[in-house]
Design an enzyme around this catalytic site. Structure first.
Site, PDB file in Angstrom:
ATOM      1  CD  GLU A  59      -1.370  -2.333   2.100  1.00  0.00           C
ATOM      2  OE1 GLU A  59      -2.164  -2.926   2.841  1.00  0.00           O
ATOM      3  OE2 GLU A  59      -0.160  -2.660   1.987  1.00  0.00           O
ATOM      4  CB  ALA A 169      16.509 -44.157  -7.296  1.00  0.00           C
ATOM      5  CD1 TRP A 177      21.632 -35.708 -14.373  1.00  0.00           C
ATOM      6  CD2 TRP A 177      20.342 -35.032 -12.680  1.00  0.00           C
ATOM      7  NE1 TRP A 177      22.394 -34.904 -13.577  1.00  0.00           N
ATOM      8  CE2 TRP A 177      21.630 -34.475 -12.528  1.00  0.00           C
ATOM      9  CE3 TRP A 177      19.367 -34.742 -11.729  1.00  0.00           C
ATOM     10  CZ2 TRP A 177      21.945 -33.640 -11.458  1.00  0.00           C
ATOM     11  CZ3 TRP A 177      19.684 -33.920 -10.672  1.00  0.00           C
ATOM     12  CH2 TRP A 177      20.964 -33.387 -10.549  1.00  0.00           C
ATOM     13  CG  ASP A 207      20.727 -38.833  -3.938  1.00  0.00           C
ATOM     14  OD1 ASP A 207      21.260 -39.884  -4.364  1.00  0.00           O
ATOM     15  OD2 ASP A 207      19.503 -38.696  -3.812  1.00  0.00           O
ATOM     16  NE  ARG A 214      22.689 -25.492  -8.816  1.00  0.00           N
ATOM     17  CZ  ARG A 214      22.232 -26.399  -7.943  1.00  0.00           C
ATOM     18  NH1 ARG A 214      22.317 -26.161  -6.630  1.00  0.00           N
ATOM     19  NH2 ARG A 214      21.694 -27.518  -8.363  1.00  0.00           N
ATOM     20  CG  LEU A 301      11.182 -37.002   4.852  1.00  0.00           C
ATOM     21  CD1 LEU A 301      10.634 -37.068   6.274  1.00  0.00           C
ATOM     22  CD2 LEU A 301      12.323 -36.001   4.759  1.00  0.00           C
ATOM     23  N   GLY A 303       7.129 -40.938   2.202  1.00  0.00           N
ATOM     24  CA  GLY A 303       6.050 -41.805   2.646  1.00  0.00           C
ATOM     25  C   GLY A 303       5.597 -41.493   4.056  1.00  0.00           C
TER      26      GLY A 303
END
Length: 369
Positions: A59, A169, A177, A207, A214, A301, A303
């Site tokens: 405002e 995976a 990837w 990992d 980025r 995690l 799940g």
């Protein structure tokens, strides 16, 4: 407050204010995103949005742009103007001093120090006040802030990438990837709007993620807090998750022994059934004024969060590849055996991102298919 009778011009101006508000998505937290348009009819005389905490509110920015032309105008604001002094003076005072004759807000601000007081002060001073215009869109925009204020915990978004056969995976654990380059770039936009990026110690070990934002351009953002769930503080000496400018916080069990030779930010949370209590984790992050949590973690995690009813949104990238039956699943630990036990998901959006398909999903309420 008047009974809303909104015109086409009102709708157009509020839609413009919402677009302005969204420009602060990467910088405003923990404050909500707010946009404001000051207009006489369809003639916009000033507009602005809240950029970051401690800076002028939307405002004030819009009124400064309008100058004397704000007198007698309508101010369209995506959230109820504040009536208290925080890091900046009350926006209600600025609106009254500018002489606006009407204020249209998308929604009431549930923050306890506001929560209707802004509307009351404006109306008491003779300003025509109306609320509820494009409220659903305004709530969606600030779903994280509203979750923290109304539920005491952040909005939880789980990011996943999977193959066409539902795997995250390969059988050997390699996940780089699955998704394409365009999807990986898209993830950084989701990270940037989060107050915290959450992972678990297993992902750090497997990992070695940096969990930073980025961008290829000069997009302005505030680095999100990186949060590692590590009950025993076993990963503090390794991993890129502590490198760079972004802060890192370890959440651990009360009996964990912190490293003597390493200065880390950490907080103890309760343990339940031998694991960190995920409800306590989210309550802790809410206390830290985290609006949105972006989860990038493994199946355990993810799940666990889904089973605990803590997942508000899933961003799923589906890549046109197959990984086979021995590969890793999306979620572990759901313990589902029959169709009656299935977890229903609502598809909110489907979009092509490079070669991948991006789905935005939300768990349905319990008992709905």
């Amino acid at each position: 407050m008047t009974t809303p009778a909104f015109t086409a011009i009102d709708h157009a101006m509020m839609a413009r204010a919402l677009r302005l508000a969204e420009r602060g998505a990467y910088t405003t937290r923990p404050n909500p995103m707010v946009g404001c348009v000051v207009a006489h009819g369809d003639d916009v005389v000033g507009e602005g949005f809240h950029v970051r905490r401690g800076g002028p509110h939307a405002e004030v920015v819009a009124l400064a742009a309008a100058g004397d032309r704000a007198r007698g105008a309508t101010a369209y604001v995506t959230l109820e103007p504040c009536a208290h002094t925080g890091s900046t003076p009350p926006c209600v005072d600025a609106l009254l001093a500018a002489g606006v004759s009407r204020v249209v807000a998308a929604m009431r601000d549930p923050f306890p120090q506001v929560d209707g007081r802004g509307f009351e002060r404006l109306a008491a001073a003779g300003v025509d006040v109306a609320s509820g215009l494009l409220e659903a869109q305004a709530r969606q925009l600030n779903r994280g802030f509203l979750s923290r204020v109304e539920r005491g915990r952040p909005w939880v978004r789980v990011k996943l990438a999977m193959s066409l056969d539902g795997r995250t995976a390969a059988a050997d654990g390699d996940s780089k990837w699955i998704s394409g380059e365009a999807s990986r770039a898209d993830v950084h936009r989701w990270r940037a709007r989060a107050g915290a990026i959450l992972t678990a110690s297993g992902t750090v070990l497997a990992d070695d993620p940096a969990l930073t934002v980025r961008f290829d351009d000069d997009t302005l953002f505030v680095p999100p807090l990186r949060v590692v769930l590590d009950a025993g503080l076993a990963t503090t000496h390794r991993g890129r998750v502590r490198e760079g400018d972004a802060p890192t916080l370890y959440l651990h069990a009360p009996d964990a022994r912190p490293p003597r030779d390493l200065d880390i930010a950490r907080r103890a949370v309760a343990v339940q059934d031998g694991r960190l209590d995920l409800h306590a984790v989210m309550a802790t992050l809410g206390e830290l004024q985290i609006n949105e949590v972006h989860v990038e973690a493994g199946a355990s995690l993810c799940g666990g969060l889904l089973k605990a009813g803590l997942v508000d949104e899933i961003v799923l990238y589906v890549a046109p590849v197959l990984l086979g039956e021995e590969a890793r699943p999306l979620f572990d630990g759901l313990d589902l055996h029959t169709m009656g036990e299935r977890i229903g998901l609502e598809t909110l959006e489907t979009r092509q991102v490079g070669a991948d398909l991006r789905l935005i999903l939300r768990p349905r309420a319990s008992g709905t298919a």
